[in-house]
Motif scaffolding. Structure first.
Motif, PDB file in Angstrom:
ATOM      1  N   LEU A  53      46.688  57.264  16.889  1.00  0.00           N
ATOM      2  CA  LEU A  53      46.368  57.335  17.809  1.00  0.00           C
ATOM      3  C   LEU A  53      46.486  56.198  19.566  1.00  0.00           C
ATOM      4  O   LEU A  53      46.290  54.391  19.376  1.00  0.00           O
ATOM      5  CB  LEU A  53      44.453  57.508  17.678  1.00  0.00           C
ATOM      6  N   ASP A  54      45.907  56.716  20.709  1.00  0.00           N
ATOM      7  CA  ASP A  54      45.615  55.721  21.684  1.00  0.00           C
ATOM      8  C   ASP A  54      44.314  55.767  21.782  1.00  0.00           C
ATOM      9  O   ASP A  54      43.547  56.607  21.328  1.00  0.00           O
ATOM     10  CB  ASP A  54      47.225  56.321  22.827  1.00  0.00           C
ATOM     11  N   PRO A  55      44.056  55.144  22.965  1.00  0.00           N
ATOM     12  CA  PRO A  55      42.681  55.145  22.817  1.00  0.00           C
ATOM     13  C   PRO A  55      41.660  56.376  23.959  1.00  0.00           C
ATOM     14  O   PRO A  55      41.132  56.540  23.259  1.00  0.00           O
ATOM     15  CB  PRO A  55      42.611  53.784  24.108  1.00  0.00           C
ATOM     16  N   LYS A  56      43.070  57.579  23.889  1.00  0.00           N
ATOM     17  CA  LYS A  56      42.233  58.804  24.262  1.00  0.00           C
ATOM     18  C   LYS A  56      42.020  59.352  22.793  1.00  0.00           C
ATOM     19  O   LYS A  56      40.729  60.470  22.552  1.00  0.00           O
ATOM     20  CB  LYS A  56      42.699  59.703  25.240  1.00  0.00           C
ATOM     21  N   GLY A  57      42.843  59.056  21.995  1.00  0.00           N
ATOM     22  CA  GLY A  57      42.872  60.045  20.792  1.00  0.00           C
ATOM     23  C   GLY A  57      41.805  59.664  19.464  1.00  0.00           C
ATOM     24  O   GLY A  57      40.931  59.669  18.987  1.00  0.00           O
ATOM     25  N   LEU A  76      25.927  48.416  16.886  1.00  0.00           N
ATOM     26  CA  LEU A  76      25.902  50.017  16.780  1.00  0.00           C
ATOM     27  C   LEU A  76      25.824  50.037  18.284  1.00  0.00           C
ATOM     28  O   LEU A  76      26.541  50.942  18.960  1.00  0.00           O
ATOM     29  CB  LEU A  76      25.148  50.644  15.936  1.00  0.00           C
ATOM     30  N   GLN A  77      24.684  49.752  18.685  1.00  0.00           N
ATOM     31  CA  GLN A  77      24.448  50.180  20.021  1.00  0.00           C
ATOM     32  C   GLN A  77      25.392  50.220  21.108  1.00  0.00           C
ATOM     33  O   GLN A  77      25.473  50.616  22.754  1.00  0.00           O
ATOM     34  CB  GLN A  77      23.389  49.376  20.812  1.00  0.00           C
ATOM     35  N   ASN A  78      25.911  48.222  20.915  1.00  0.00           N
ATOM     36  CA  ASN A  78      27.590  48.202  21.674  1.00  0.00           C
ATOM     37  C   ASN A  78      28.501  49.045  21.402  1.00  0.00           C
ATOM     38  O   ASN A  78      29.013  49.431  22.651  1.00  0.00           O
ATOM     39  CB  ASN A  78      27.772  46.922  21.138  1.00  0.00           C
ATOM     40  N   VAL A  79      28.899  49.839  20.581  1.00  0.00           N
ATOM     41  CA  VAL A  79      30.424  50.511  20.155  1.00  0.00           C
ATOM     42  C   VAL A  79      29.949  51.833  20.906  1.00  0.00           C
ATOM     43  O   VAL A  79      30.095  52.625  21.335  1.00  0.00           O
ATOM     44  CB  VAL A  79      30.087  50.430  19.216  1.00  0.00           C
ATOM     45  N   LEU A  80      28.011  52.427  20.800  1.00  0.00           N
ATOM     46  CA  LEU A  80      27.963  53.893  20.605  1.00  0.00           C
ATOM     47  C   LEU A  80      26.640  53.325  21.493  1.00  0.00           C
ATOM     48  O   LEU A  80      25.521  54.247  20.878  1.00  0.00           O
ATOM     49  CB  LEU A  80      27.880  54.585  19.328  1.00  0.00           C
ATOM     50  N   PRO A  81      26.455  53.273  22.708  1.00  0.00           N
ATOM     51  CA  PRO A  81      25.521  52.973  23.487  1.00  0.00           C
ATOM     52  C   PRO A  81      24.361  54.533  23.554  1.00  0.00           C
ATOM     53  O   PRO A  81      23.722  54.340  24.300  1.00  0.00           O
ATOM     54  CB  PRO A  81      26.013  52.710  25.173  1.00  0.00           C
ATOM     55  N   THR A 124      35.614  60.237  18.117  1.00  0.00           N
ATOM     56  CA  THR A 124      34.637  59.645  18.383  1.00  0.00           C
ATOM     57  C   THR A 124      33.485  59.632  19.633  1.00  0.00           C
ATOM     58  O   THR A 124      34.074  58.619  20.471  1.00  0.00           O
ATOM     59  CB  THR A 124      34.238  58.002  17.497  1.00  0.00           C
ATOM     60  N   PRO A 125      33.360  60.552  20.165  1.00  0.00           N
ATOM     61  CA  PRO A 125      32.646  60.368  21.720  1.00  0.00           C
ATOM     62  C   PRO A 125      31.728  59.778  22.137  1.00  0.00           C
ATOM     63  O   PRO A 125      30.548  59.504  21.158  1.00  0.00           O
ATOM     64  CB  PRO A 125      32.212  61.991  22.335  1.00  0.00           C
ATOM     65  N   GLY A 126      32.128  59.113  23.475  1.00  0.00           N
ATOM     66  CA  GLY A 126      30.643  57.967  23.903  1.00  0.00           C
ATOM     67  C   GLY A 126      31.215  56.098  23.129  1.00  0.00           C
ATOM     68  O   GLY A 126      30.709  55.708  23.513  1.00  0.00           O
ATOM     69  N   ILE A 127      32.423  56.150  22.267  1.00  0.00           N
ATOM     70  CA  ILE A 127      32.488  54.849  21.767  1.00  0.00           C
ATOM     71  C   ILE A 127      33.345  53.907  23.391  1.00  0.00           C
ATOM     72  O   ILE A 127      33.578  54.521  24.424  1.00  0.00           O
ATOM     73  CB  ILE A 127      33.514  55.282  20.808  1.00  0.00           C
ATOM     74  N   THR A 128      32.336  53.329  23.327  1.00  0.00           N
ATOM     75  CA  THR A 128      32.708  52.334  24.615  1.00  0.00           C
ATOM     76  C   THR A 128      33.956  51.210  24.094  1.00  0.00           C
ATOM     77  O   THR A 128      34.729  50.769  24.384  1.00  0.00           O
ATOM     78  CB  THR A 128      31.561  51.358  24.193  1.00  0.00           C
ATOM     79  N   THR A 129      34.371  51.237  22.605  1.00  0.00           N
ATOM     80  CA  THR A 129      35.379  49.776  22.090  1.00  0.00           C
ATOM     81  C   THR A 129      36.360  50.959  21.571  1.00  0.00           C
ATOM     82  O   THR A 129      36.834  50.584  20.104  1.00  0.00           O
ATOM     83  CB  THR A 129      34.883  49.118  21.761  1.00  0.00           C
ATOM     84  N   ILE A 138      27.822  62.030  16.028  1.00  0.00           N
ATOM     85  CA  ILE A 138      28.439  61.338  16.176  1.00  0.00           C
ATOM     86  C   ILE A 138      30.509  61.443  16.059  1.00  0.00           C
ATOM     87  O   ILE A 138      30.767  61.994  16.592  1.00  0.00           O
ATOM     88  CB  ILE A 138      28.974  59.687  16.326  1.00  0.00           C
ATOM     89  N   SER A 139      30.108  61.708  14.552  1.00  0.00           N
ATOM     90  CA  SER A 139      31.969  61.863  14.101  1.00  0.00           C
ATOM     91  C   SER A 139      31.622  61.872  12.704  1.00  0.00           C
ATOM     92  O   SER A 139      30.611  61.429  11.998  1.00  0.00           O
ATOM     93  CB  SER A 139      32.752  60.350  14.366  1.00  0.00           C
ATOM     94  N   ALA A 140      32.189  62.649  12.233  1.00  0.00           N
ATOM     95  CA  ALA A 140      32.238  62.681  10.610  1.00  0.00           C
ATOM     96  C   ALA A 140      33.149  61.949  10.273  1.00  0.00           C
ATOM     97  O   ALA A 140      33.373  61.823   9.004  1.00  0.00           O
ATOM     98  CB  ALA A 140      32.725  64.397  10.596  1.00  0.00           C
ATOM     99  N   ALA A 141      33.589  61.107  10.862  1.00  0.00           N
ATOM    100  CA  ALA A 141      34.988  60.006  10.257  1.00  0.00           C
ATOM    101  C   ALA A 141      34.771  59.163   9.822  1.00  0.00           C
ATOM    102  O   ALA A 141      33.966  58.666  10.621  1.00  0.00           O
ATOM    103  CB  ALA A 141      35.982  60.162  11.390  1.00  0.00           C
ATOM    104  N   GLY A 142      34.663  58.375   9.075  1.00  0.00           N
ATOM    105  CA  GLY A 142      34.137  56.501   8.229  1.00  0.00           C
ATOM    106  C   GLY A 142      34.971  55.759   9.289  1.00  0.00           C
ATOM    107  O   GLY A 142      36.132  55.937   9.271  1.00  0.00           O
ATOM    108  N   THR A 143      34.181  55.224   9.601  1.00  0.00           N
ATOM    109  CA  THR A 143      34.743  54.208  11.191  1.00  0.00           C
ATOM    110  C   THR A 143      34.953  52.988  11.179  1.00  0.00           C
ATOM    111  O   THR A 143      33.805  52.648  10.736  1.00  0.00           O
ATOM    112  CB  THR A 143      34.201  55.264  12.854  1.00  0.00           C
ATOM    113  N   LEU A 144      35.649  51.951  11.508  1.00  0.00           N
ATOM    114  CA  LEU A 144      35.831  51.261  11.384  1.00  0.00           C
ATOM    115  C   LEU A 144      35.702  50.383  13.069  1.00  0.00           C
ATOM    116  O   LEU A 144      37.370  50.915  13.430  1.00  0.00           O
ATOM    117  CB  LEU A 144      36.780  50.835  10.782  1.00  0.00           C
ATOM    118  N   ALA A 145      35.401  49.650  13.510  1.00  0.00           N
ATOM    119  CA  ALA A 145      35.253  49.372  14.938  1.00  0.00           C
ATOM    120  C   ALA A 145      34.711  48.725  15.604  1.00  0.00           C
ATOM    121  O   ALA A 145      33.450  48.169  15.432  1.00  0.00           O
ATOM    122  CB  ALA A 145      35.104  51.015  15.855  1.00  0.00           C
TER     123      ALA A 145
END
Length: 437
Positions: A126-130, A344-349, A135-140, A242-249
């Protein structure tokens, strides 16, 4: 003090399983399903140790290639396991996403895809848009990431208990609060297991005793280098979808459950409680420790003194060394809790209000190369080991039990276990750790 269910053990069975985590429970289930008479011995309660304290990711993505034949098959098992057990496991197939911080990390992810492409896993780059779309709203969103849509998640606190319950319904004897004291042999083969409630004659033993497995292995003159790291997990109050995907970010690991709450962790950061026992396999773990120094923090705390007490003649642990301390001793590290909540607050404000429902920790049993040992001994015959899953064993639990059951009932494992032999730590063929989690 835990009040364990009272149960009468049989004097004889086909297989004794030592350990009531997800691997032991799954072994008992599939063996009983195959018509074997099974006794499972658990010194505490089912899933009371690491199997019930994991993140809950069920992933193929990012695994060492050695594990992939098992995990690909296990992914299929998870998809039908709730129906098979008639139980709610909170199975959710929303995929797993790893977000790359920089080009170097992205190159590592793409390297994994290249190394494992012959397995046919449908991992996407995925690129950043992907990343933002998942994960809509992700800042990173970093420089992009990789995503495997067929991966999923399940609830560790529910999975092993549900599997053990079904095994019991089929006829397995599940003995909680009853540890194994010794394994007896005759003519070079398994003959019985001595438990806290007496001796059980049997032909086979599966040792899935987590961090205590090396003790049983040592009794037969074999060497399993095994240590533990302490992992802290937080469960939050429900938040908007937020997302149904288990995520590392960006230093955060999270999975959102169907009720909206989230399991989060301070990504790869782990804690090591200093004890005298750390010296036993120090040489084996030193290379990996130096390579990943920044991800570890050492703690000199109460567990050091508990370990000293356990080594004193007359202590409960000295009287029953195979049992040791019966209940989970790991406590959440508050710094990890604070870091995870801040991330959590930084990544998903967009998550404006979030609280903590629960925190917990577990002792993760690890091997020097971060690959488990799943093996059968030649001496004694019919002794099987499944341990050292290094923080990514919860997802593999069902298939490990099935493969061990197949091995016992047919004489050979149904899926290749190449690279998981115990002998790699004895003949110098061990490998460099590859797994990211």
């Amino acid at each position: 003090m835990t009040n364990y269910p009272k149960i009468t053990l049989p004097k004889e069975c086909d297989v004794v399983v030592i350990g009531g985590g997800i691997h032991g429970s799954s072994s008992a289930y599939y063996l009983t399903k195959a018509g074997m008479k099974v006794v499972l011995l658990e010194k505490d309660t089912i899933a009371s140790h690491q199997s019930g304290r994991a993140w809950g990711f069920v992933r193929q993505q990012g695994r060492d290639p050695v594990e992939l034949p098992l995990m690909i098959e296990c992914n299929k098992i998870w998809q039908g396991l709730e129906k098979e057990l008639n139980a709610d496991l909170e199975w959710r197939q929303g995929g797993v996403l790893f977000v790359a911080r920089d080009d170097k990390e992205m190159s590592e992810f793409e390297g994994w895809i290249n190394d494992t492409k012959h397995f046919g896993i449908e991992t996407q780059v995925l690129d950043p848009k992907g990343v933002e779309k998942l994960t809509p709203g992700i800042t990173t969103p970093g420089v992009g990431g990789i995503y495997t849509p067929s991966d999923g998640q399940a609830e560790p606190k529910k999975a092993a208990p549900a599997i053990a319950k079904r095994a019991s319904e089929l006829g397995a004897v599940i003995a909680e609060g009853c540890g194994a004291l010794s394994i007896e042999t005759e003519a070079g083969a398994i003959s019985s297991v001595v438990s806290e409630q007496g001796e059980i004659k049997c032909k086979y033993v599966i040792c899935a005793a987590g961090a205590a497995t090396h003790k049983f292995v040592a009794k037969f003159g074999r060497r399993l280098p095994q240590q533990t790291t302490r992992g802290t997990v937080i469960r939050t109050t429900p938040v908007p979808d937020i997302s149904a995907a288990g995520t590392l970010a960006a230093g955060l690991a999270f999975r959102q459950r169907a009720d909206g709450s989230m399991n989060i962790a301070d990504e790869f950061m782990t804690d090591i409680d200093v004890t005298m026992g750390r010296l036993k396999f120090a040489r084996d773990f030193m290379p990996g420790l130096f390579d990943n120094w920044a991800t570890f923090k050492f703690h000199f705390n109460k567990r050091f003194f508990d370990d000293l007490v356990d080594r004193m003649p007359g202590s409960d642990a000295a009287k029953q060394p195979m049992i040791g301390r019966r209940t989970n001793q790991a406590e959440p590290y508050e710094v990890r809790v604070k870091n995870a909540m801040r991330n959590l607050q930084n990544v998903l404000p967009q998550i404006k209000k979030v609280g903590i429902v629960d925190t917990w920790a577990g002792d993760i049993d690890v091997t020097p190369d971060a690959v488990p040992v799943i093996d059968q001994f030649d001496n004694p015959k019919h002794f099987f080991v499944a341990s050292g899953f290094s923080g990514h064993g919860f997802a593999m639990g069902p298939v490990v039990g099935k493969v061990l059951a197949d091995w016992i009932t047919t004489g050979q494992p149904s899926i290749t276990l190449k690279g998981m032999e115990l002998g790699r730590f004895e003949d110098g063929t061990r490998r460099t750790p590859r797994t990211r989690v």
